[in-house]
Design a protein around this motif. Structure first.
Motif, PDB file in Angstrom:
ATOM      1  N   ILE A 109       0.852  -1.202   0.000  1.00  0.00           N
ATOM      2  CA  ILE A 109       0.000   0.000   0.000  1.00  0.00           C
ATOM      3  C   ILE A 109       0.885   1.248   0.000  1.00  0.00           C
ATOM      4  O   ILE A 109       0.642   2.190  -0.767  1.00  0.00           O
ATOM      5  N   ALA A 110       1.910   1.258   0.829  1.00  0.00           N
ATOM      6  CA  ALA A 110       2.819   2.413   0.897  1.00  0.00           C
ATOM      7  C   ALA A 110       3.497   2.648  -0.449  1.00  0.00           C
ATOM      8  O   ALA A 110       3.662   3.801  -0.880  1.00  0.00           O
ATOM      9  N   LYS A 111       3.873   1.579  -1.130  1.00  0.00           N
ATOM     10  CA  LYS A 111       4.513   1.700  -2.447  1.00  0.00           C
ATOM     11  C   LYS A 111       3.545   2.321  -3.452  1.00  0.00           C
ATOM     12  O   LYS A 111       3.917   3.225  -4.207  1.00  0.00           O
ATOM     13  N   GLU A 112       2.297   1.842  -3.445  1.00  0.00           N
ATOM     14  CA  GLU A 112       1.311   2.378  -4.386  1.00  0.00           C
ATOM     15  C   GLU A 112       1.057   3.860  -4.119  1.00  0.00           C
ATOM     16  O   GLU A 112       0.897   4.645  -5.066  1.00  0.00           O
ATOM     17  N   ILE A 113       1.045   4.242  -2.874  1.00  0.00           N
ATOM     18  CA  ILE A 113       0.864   5.663  -2.536  1.00  0.00           C
ATOM     19  C   ILE A 113       2.082   6.460  -2.993  1.00  0.00           C
ATOM     20  O   ILE A 113       1.949   7.536  -3.585  1.00  0.00           O
ATOM     21  N   ALA A 114       3.275   5.920  -2.747  1.00  0.00           N
ATOM     22  CA  ALA A 114       4.510   6.627  -3.114  1.00  0.00           C
ATOM     23  C   ALA A 114       4.598   6.877  -4.620  1.00  0.00           C
ATOM     24  O   ALA A 114       5.046   7.949  -5.048  1.00  0.00           O
ATOM     25  N   ILE A 115       4.167   5.925  -5.414  1.00  0.00           N
ATOM     26  CA  ILE A 115       4.234   6.104  -6.874  1.00  0.00           C
ATOM     27  C   ILE A 115       2.927   6.688  -7.425  1.00  0.00           C
ATOM     28  O   ILE A 115       2.762   6.810  -8.630  1.00  0.00           O
TER      29      ILE A 115
END
Length: 180
Positions: A109-115
């Motif tokens: 989830i954090a990765k999807e938010i970051a990108i």
């Protein structure tokens, strides 16, 4: 207080084919059985466990194996505590693995938010992954006969995952509103 009653299954099956022996082991583990040693396992005595072990008794016979199914109690409270500790340790191992998967979920989830990948397809995938984690937790919980210590932690971590998914979902909805 009455002593806890367990079902003790001892069995011996031919070494080959190993797939049958492994399938038997998996079935017993899926019931929540703890192994005291090879071919010797325990389950709390319930009507369901009696039925399931009677089916396994038949299956062992068809494998050209032999088994004995007994009802037993611990000799004293210390022995009873040892057995319960084994059940709790097995469940804690499963909860620990679930917690690792929750950590992976949160990182995703954090990765999807970051990108800034705010797509409905990604949201759907993340919802599916959370549902799998929740079903896995329920499966472990069903086998957690003696309330393993990590049960509460796992439940709280799942709630955290749900909250993160809800936050991500709101970001997806907001992103789509801005694009109109």
């Amino acid at each position: 207080m009455h002593p806890i009653t367990w079902l003790l299954l001892t069995y011996k099956v031919p070494a080959e084919p190993s797939a049958k022996r492994l399938a038997l082991w998996r079935r017993l583990k899926s019931l929540g059985a703890v192994y005291l040693q090879n071919g010797v396992c325990l389950l709390p005595k319930t009507d369901e466990h009696v039925r399931r072990l009677k089916v396994l008794e038949h299956d062992i016979a068809t494998m050209q194996g032999d088994c004995v199914l007994l009802e037993t109690v611990a000799l004293d409270p210390t022995q009873e505590d040892k057995v319960i500790a084994r059940f709790k340790a097995d469940r804690n191992d499963q909860y620990q693995e679930l917690l690792r998967r929750c950590q992976d979920f949160e990182a995703e989830i954090a990765k999807e938010i970051a990108i800034q990948k705010f797509t409905y397809a990604e949201l759907d995938e993340e919802e599916t992954d959370l549902k799998k984690l929740e079903l896995w937790y329920e499966k472990i919980r069903k086998l957690d006969f003696y309330d393993a210590p990590l049960a509460v932690t796992a439940q709280e971590r799942l709630q955290d995952c749900k909250a993160r998914l809800d936050h991500y979902a709101q970001m997806v909805y907001d992103a789509h509103d801005e694009n109109r």
